[in-house]
Design a protein around this motif. Structure first.
Motif, PDB file in Angstrom:
ATOM      1  N   ASN A 117      41.323  35.326  32.694  1.00 28.94           N
ATOM      2  CA  ASN A 117      42.673  35.856  32.858  1.00 28.94           C
ATOM      3  C   ASN A 117      43.657  34.687  32.900  1.00 28.94           C
ATOM      4  O   ASN A 117      43.720  33.929  33.866  1.00 28.94           O
ATOM      5  N   GLU A 118      44.436  34.553  31.839  1.00 26.95           N
ATOM      6  CA  GLU A 118      45.348  33.421  31.724  1.00 26.95           C
ATOM      7  C   GLU A 118      46.552  33.506  32.646  1.00 26.95           C
ATOM      8  O   GLU A 118      47.345  32.554  32.735  1.00 26.95           O
ATOM      9  N   PHE A 119      46.694  34.628  33.380  1.00 28.97           N
ATOM     10  CA  PHE A 119      47.851  34.794  34.262  1.00 28.97           C
ATOM     11  C   PHE A 119      47.558  34.403  35.709  1.00 28.97           C
ATOM     12  O   PHE A 119      48.452  34.435  36.546  1.00 28.97           O
ATOM     13  N   ILE A 120      46.303  34.033  35.993  1.00 28.60           N
ATOM     14  CA  ILE A 120      45.975  33.620  37.363  1.00 28.60           C
ATOM     15  C   ILE A 120      46.811  32.409  37.763  1.00 28.60           C
ATOM     16  O   ILE A 120      47.489  32.408  38.804  1.00 28.60           O
ATOM     17  N   GLU A 121      46.787  31.356  36.959  1.00 26.92           N
ATOM     18  CA  GLU A 121      47.493  30.121  37.316  1.00 26.92           C
ATOM     19  C   GLU A 121      48.999  30.332  37.470  1.00 26.92           C
ATOM     20  O   GLU A 121      49.582  29.830  38.440  1.00 26.92           O
ATOM     21  N   GLU A 173      47.822  42.390  27.829  1.00 26.74           N
ATOM     22  CA  GLU A 173      48.709  41.516  28.601  1.00 26.74           C
ATOM     23  C   GLU A 173      49.215  42.217  29.853  1.00 26.74           C
ATOM     24  O   GLU A 173      49.199  41.638  30.950  1.00 26.74           O
ATOM     25  N   GLU A 174      49.635  43.456  29.713  1.00 24.40           N
ATOM     26  CA  GLU A 174      50.139  44.209  30.870  1.00 24.40           C
ATOM     27  C   GLU A 174      49.068  44.360  31.939  1.00 24.40           C
ATOM     28  O   GLU A 174      49.334  44.184  33.131  1.00 24.40           O
ATOM     29  N   ARG A 175      47.851  44.671  31.497  1.00 22.59           N
ATOM     30  CA  ARG A 175      46.771  44.927  32.459  1.00 22.59           C
ATOM     31  C   ARG A 175      46.286  43.644  33.127  1.00 22.59           C
ATOM     32  O   ARG A 175      46.001  43.639  34.326  1.00 22.59           O
ATOM     33  N   THR A 176      46.174  42.564  32.374  1.00 23.94           N
ATOM     34  CA  THR A 176      45.714  41.318  32.982  1.00 23.94           C
ATOM     35  C   THR A 176      46.770  40.749  33.929  1.00 23.94           C
ATOM     36  O   THR A 176      46.438  40.142  34.950  1.00 23.94           O
ATOM     37  N   LYS A 177      48.035  40.937  33.594  1.00 22.93           N
ATOM     38  CA  LYS A 177      49.102  40.533  34.522  1.00 22.93           C
ATOM     39  C   LYS A 177      49.017  41.329  35.816  1.00 22.93           C
ATOM     40  O   LYS A 177      49.168  40.777  36.914  1.00 22.93           O
ATOM     41  N   ARG A 178      48.768  42.627  35.681  1.00 21.87           N
ATOM     42  CA  ARG A 178      48.693  43.482  36.876  1.00 21.87           C
ATOM     43  C   ARG A 178      47.495  43.084  37.740  1.00 21.87           C
ATOM     44  O   ARG A 178      47.570  43.095  38.970  1.00 21.87           O
ATOM     45  N   TYR A 179      46.386  42.730  37.099  1.00 17.58           N
ATOM     46  CA  TYR A 179      45.211  42.269  37.841  1.00 17.58           C
ATOM     47  C   TYR A 179      45.555  41.007  38.644  1.00 17.58           C
ATOM     48  O   TYR A 179      45.249  40.905  39.836  1.00 17.58           O
ATOM     49  N   ALA A 180      46.202  40.037  37.984  1.00 22.80           N
ATOM     50  CA  ALA A 180      46.570  38.793  38.674  1.00 22.80           C
ATOM     51  C   ALA A 180      47.547  39.073  39.811  1.00 22.80           C
ATOM     52  O   ALA A 180      47.433  38.498  40.902  1.00 22.80           O
ATOM     53  N   GLU A 181      48.495  39.964  39.569  1.00 25.76           N
ATOM     54  CA  GLU A 181      49.465  40.307  40.607  1.00 25.76           C
ATOM     55  C   GLU A 181      48.778  40.978  41.794  1.00 25.76           C
ATOM     56  O   GLU A 181      49.127  40.710  42.954  1.00 25.76           O
ATOM     57  N   THR A 182      47.786  41.831  41.518  1.00 28.46           N
ATOM     58  CA  THR A 182      47.063  42.504  42.600  1.00 28.46           C
ATOM     59  C   THR A 182      46.303  41.497  43.454  1.00 28.46           C
ATOM     60  O   THR A 182      46.282  41.608  44.689  1.00 28.46           O
ATOM     61  N   LEU A 183      45.690  40.496  42.822  1.00 31.78           N
ATOM     62  CA  LEU A 183      45.044  39.430  43.605  1.00 31.78           C
ATOM     63  C   LEU A 183      46.061  38.745  44.511  1.00 31.78           C
ATOM     64  O   LEU A 183      45.804  38.508  45.689  1.00 31.78           O
ATOM     65  N   ALA A 184      47.219  38.429  43.944  1.00 34.28           N
ATOM     66  CA  ALA A 184      48.253  37.727  44.717  1.00 34.28           C
ATOM     67  C   ALA A 184      48.767  38.578  45.875  1.00 34.28           C
ATOM     68  O   ALA A 184      49.159  38.030  46.920  1.00 34.28           O
ATOM     69  N   ARG A 185      48.772  39.899  45.711  1.00 38.42           N
ATOM     70  CA  ARG A 185      49.274  40.800  46.753  1.00 38.42           C
ATOM     71  C   ARG A 185      48.260  41.050  47.857  1.00 38.42           C
ATOM     72  O   ARG A 185      48.585  41.703  48.859  1.00 38.42           O
ATOM     73  N   SER A 186      47.035  40.557  47.710  1.00 38.13           N
ATOM     74  CA  SER A 186      45.935  40.906  48.617  1.00 38.13           C
ATOM     75  C   SER A 186      45.611  39.783  49.579  1.00 38.13           C
ATOM     76  O   SER A 186      45.538  38.614  49.183  1.00 38.13           O
ATOM     77  N   LYS A 187      45.399  40.131  50.841  1.00 39.81           N
ATOM     78  CA  LYS A 187      44.917  39.143  51.807  1.00 39.81           C
ATOM     79  C   LYS A 187      43.447  38.845  51.552  1.00 39.81           C
ATOM     80  O   LYS A 187      43.019  37.687  51.607  1.00 39.81           O
ATOM     81  N   PHE A 188      42.679  39.888  51.293  1.00 43.80           N
ATOM     82  CA  PHE A 188      41.250  39.783  51.023  1.00 43.80           C
ATOM     83  C   PHE A 188      40.977  40.485  49.688  1.00 43.80           C
ATOM     84  O   PHE A 188      41.683  41.431  49.329  1.00 43.80           O
TER      85      PHE A 188
END
Length: 297
Positions: free
Chosen positions: A114-118, A177-192
């Motif tokens: 996922n290129e949107f993690i960084e 692109e939309e889905r991988t961005k949403r995946y990265a955003e969900t990681l960022a929104r999560s404590k765990f």
């Protein structure tokens, strides 16, 4: 140690050459300067083959001229979900039941899918609003249990989503692109972040979670953790048959999510980030060479 990096995937059908190039760049930028690259197999202390698939790739490896001539100093980096123990080396998903410390070392993936993690690591400025999340496909029994029982459906500060209908690997999907961005955003929104095993014992999500500075909850009974990081300081390992206890367990950890997340990110930088990958791979190969020199194979 002089290390030669190559691949049986000379046509780059499974990104073999691209991953060789990644490790060569890592060697060039390596801050440790303890090991070096060579293109001469005769001069090399060890030859590392980057192998990312099974089936025909394993056949290519077995028939490789360098493997046949220099088998005694040939090693493999294998990230496939179902590895074959043909050669000593570094395995991402070698199951615990087959893991032999004299032949195997555990490590992470060489690149995120996922290129949107960084970008989210660098630019996400908000406090996490989810206690925990999981977005993934039903590629293992533990994931199917997670989806079918809908264990956490009544918890408002969680997000559990079955993404089996689409694949990260399909770069031609117009929605990728939309889905991988949403995946990265969900990681960022999560404590765990729940990190259940996938098709193999490991998963990209575990290392992406660490890179994001979030706390991984590891649900993978047969996964072998790479040596080096102090996993107990920044991750929580839960037996697969105790998944329903996670909400109660997190009441003990939630106040520590920031501290643990920072340690997770530090561990990723120190052990798995691109700048250290060449050194970490070389050190693992060196330890396997030491095993063979000791006569304990």
């Amino acid at each position: 140690m002089k290390l030669m990096i190559t691949t049986p995937d000379i046509n780059n059908t499974d990104y073999g050459l691209e991953f060789v190039n990644l490790i060569c760049v890592s060697a060039t930028n390596c801050p440790f300067k303890a090991h070096s690259l060579t293109e001469d197999p005769e001069d090399a202390d060890a030859i590392l083959f980057i192998n990312r698939g099974g089936g025909e790739y394993s056949e290519l490896l077995r028939n490789n001229s360098l493997v046949k001539k220099f088998f005694h100093k040939s090693f493999i980096y294998e990230s496939s979900d179902s590895p074959i123990d043909f050669m000593r080396g570094i395995y991402v998903s070698m199951p615990k039941a087959h893991f032999n410390i004299k032949r195997h070392r555990a490590y992470g993936y060489l690149a995120s899918i996922n290129e949107f993690i960084e970008p989210y690591v660098q630019n996400f400025q908000h406090q996490p609003d989810l206690v925990f999340s999981f977005m993934g496909a039903a590629t293992s029994p533990i994931r199917k249990t997670l989806f079918h029982k809908q264990l956490f459906i009544e918890l408002p500060e969680t997000l559990i989503e079955n993404t089996s209908s689409w694949s990260n690997w399909n770069s031609h999907n117009p929605l990728r692109e939309e889905r991988t961005k949403r995946y990265a955003e969900t990681l960022a929104r999560s404590k765990f972040v729940l990190c259940p095993r996938g098709g193999g014992t490991s998963s990209h999500r575990l290392f992406e979670t660490m890179q994001m500075g979030r706390v991984p909850i590891i649900l993978a009974d047969n996964w072998v953790a790479p040596v080096g990081p102090e996993w107990e300081l920044f991750s929580i390992r839960v037996a697969e048959n105790r998944i329903s206890e996670i909400p109660q367990l997190l009441t003990l950890y939630e106040h520590r999510y920031e501290e643990m997340g920072e340690k997770a990110q530090q561990a990723w930088e120190e052990w798995f980030s691109p700048k250290v990958q060449f050194h970490r791979l070389a050190e693992n190969i060196l330890s396997l060479l030491d095993e063979s020199r000791s006569g304990d194979l």
